[in-house]
Design a protein around this motif. Sequence first.
Motif, short mmCIF file in Angstrom:
data_model
loop_
_atom_site.label_atom_id
_atom_site.label_comp_id
_atom_site.label_asym_id
_atom_site.label_seq_id
_atom_site.Cartn_x
_atom_site.Cartn_y
_atom_site.Cartn_z
N LYS A 89 15.62 7.80 91.02
CA LYS A 89 14.57 8.38 91.97
C LYS A 89 14.98 9.71 92.46
O LYS A 89 14.39 10.56 92.64
CB LYS A 89 14.07 7.36 93.03
CG LYS A 89 13.65 6.16 92.71
CD LYS A 89 13.24 5.31 93.71
CE LYS A 89 12.82 4.03 93.50
NZ LYS A 89 12.64 3.06 94.60
N LYS B 211 14.98 12.58 89.52
CA LYS B 211 13.71 12.83 89.15
C LYS B 211 13.16 13.90 90.19
O LYS B 211 12.56 14.54 90.01
CB LYS B 211 12.75 11.54 89.00
CG LYS B 211 13.24 11.10 87.68
CD LYS B 211 12.42 9.91 87.46
CE LYS B 211 12.67 9.25 86.19
NZ LYS B 211 11.77 8.08 85.74
N SER B 212 13.38 13.45 91.60
CA SER B 212 12.84 14.27 92.66
C SER B 212 13.34 15.71 92.56
O SER B 212 12.75 16.84 92.74
CB SER B 212 12.92 13.65 93.85
OG SER B 212 12.62 14.44 95.15
N SER C 200 11.97 17.82 89.73
CA SER C 200 10.59 18.13 89.99
C SER C 200 10.27 19.05 90.76
O SER C 200 9.42 19.72 90.97
CB SER C 200 10.11 16.89 90.65
OG SER C 200 9.77 15.83 89.69
N GLY C 201 11.41 19.35 91.70
CA GLY C 201 11.33 20.50 92.64
C GLY C 201 11.61 21.77 92.09
O GLY C 201 11.59 22.81 92.56
N TYR D 62 8.45 25.28 87.30
CA TYR D 62 8.12 25.35 85.96
C TYR D 62 8.47 26.82 85.20
O TYR D 62 8.63 26.85 84.02
CB TYR D 62 6.64 24.99 85.43
CG TYR D 62 5.75 25.70 85.95
CD1 TYR D 62 5.13 26.57 84.75
CD2 TYR D 62 5.15 26.15 87.14
CE1 TYR D 62 4.11 27.31 84.77
CE2 TYR D 62 3.99 26.99 87.18
CZ TYR D 62 3.55 27.60 86.25
OH TYR D 62 2.45 28.58 86.38
N SER E 219 12.08 26.94 84.66
CA SER E 219 12.83 25.89 83.77
C SER E 219 12.05 25.99 82.22
O SER E 219 12.83 25.52 81.16
CB SER E 219 12.50 24.49 84.02
OG SER E 219 10.83 24.20 84.23
N LYS F 33 14.42 25.13 79.21
CA LYS F 33 14.08 23.77 79.02
C LYS F 33 14.74 23.04 77.98
O LYS F 33 14.77 21.72 77.85
CB LYS F 33 12.55 23.58 79.03
CG LYS F 33 11.90 24.12 77.49
CD LYS F 33 10.33 23.87 77.55
CE LYS F 33 9.87 24.42 76.17
NZ LYS F 33 8.53 24.27 76.22
N HIS G 54 8.19 17.50 79.83
CA HIS G 54 8.02 17.19 81.29
C HIS G 54 9.19 17.85 82.11
O HIS G 54 9.24 17.98 83.28
CB HIS G 54 8.08 15.89 81.58
CG HIS G 54 6.86 15.18 81.14
ND1 HIS G 54 6.87 14.39 79.88
CD2 HIS G 54 5.49 15.30 81.34
CE1 HIS G 54 5.55 14.07 79.57
NE2 HIS G 54 4.71 14.44 80.53
N LYS G 55 10.15 18.53 81.43
CA LYS G 55 11.33 19.36 82.10
C LYS G 55 11.77 18.36 83.42
O LYS G 55 12.24 19.01 84.27
CB LYS G 55 10.76 20.51 82.66
CG LYS G 55 10.47 21.32 81.31
CD LYS G 55 10.00 22.51 81.97
CE LYS G 55 8.55 22.82 82.24
NZ LYS G 55 7.52 22.21 81.25
N ASN G 56 12.17 17.03 82.94
CA ASN G 56 12.81 16.04 83.86
C ASN G 56 13.30 15.04 83.12
O ASN G 56 13.41 14.83 81.80
CB ASN G 56 11.58 15.63 84.65
CG ASN G 56 11.82 14.92 86.14
OD1 ASN G 56 13.05 14.37 86.28
ND2 ASN G 56 11.18 14.99 87.27
#
Length: 148
Positions: free
Chosen positions: A31, A34-35, A38-39, A42, A45, A49, A136-138
């Motif tokens: 978690k 991922k957080s 996500s920060g 875009y 990244s 990517k 999704h770059k995650n």
Amino acid sequence: IFRDFFRNNAVALQVNTSKALRESNFIELEKLFKSLFSGISYTYSQQVKDYEGFYGSVVYAFFKGLGLNCIIEDHTNIGRIDLTLNMREKIYLFEFKMAHHNESALQQIKTQKYYEKYMQEGKPIYLVGMIFDLNHKNLAVFEWEKIQ
């Protein structure tokens, strides 16, 4: 107000990550990662990517910022561990991959036997595979296994 908000969130992230690592709580670590990813904007990244080193560098900088003892591109006799996190009571070995690779990140650590470098320390060793999604770059896959 913004400064207090940032400070409180940064402290919470530090405390939660340190606790998750101490407790080997991989659900919480997933978690948190991922957080973290996500920060990242875009627009930035988008340029990197498809480069697993970008993701590894972010994790390395994050751990170093927490004051943790980590080594990026930790060489062994037959390859290199993407990231080693050597804590007082345990060791984490991380492998980063992009989703389009055929081999799993965790499987690479096991196949190459990267963990053998640290077996003599007598600490639990956790192998951690992180696979990142190009679109999704995650984090797409987060898998782990305890060796010792």
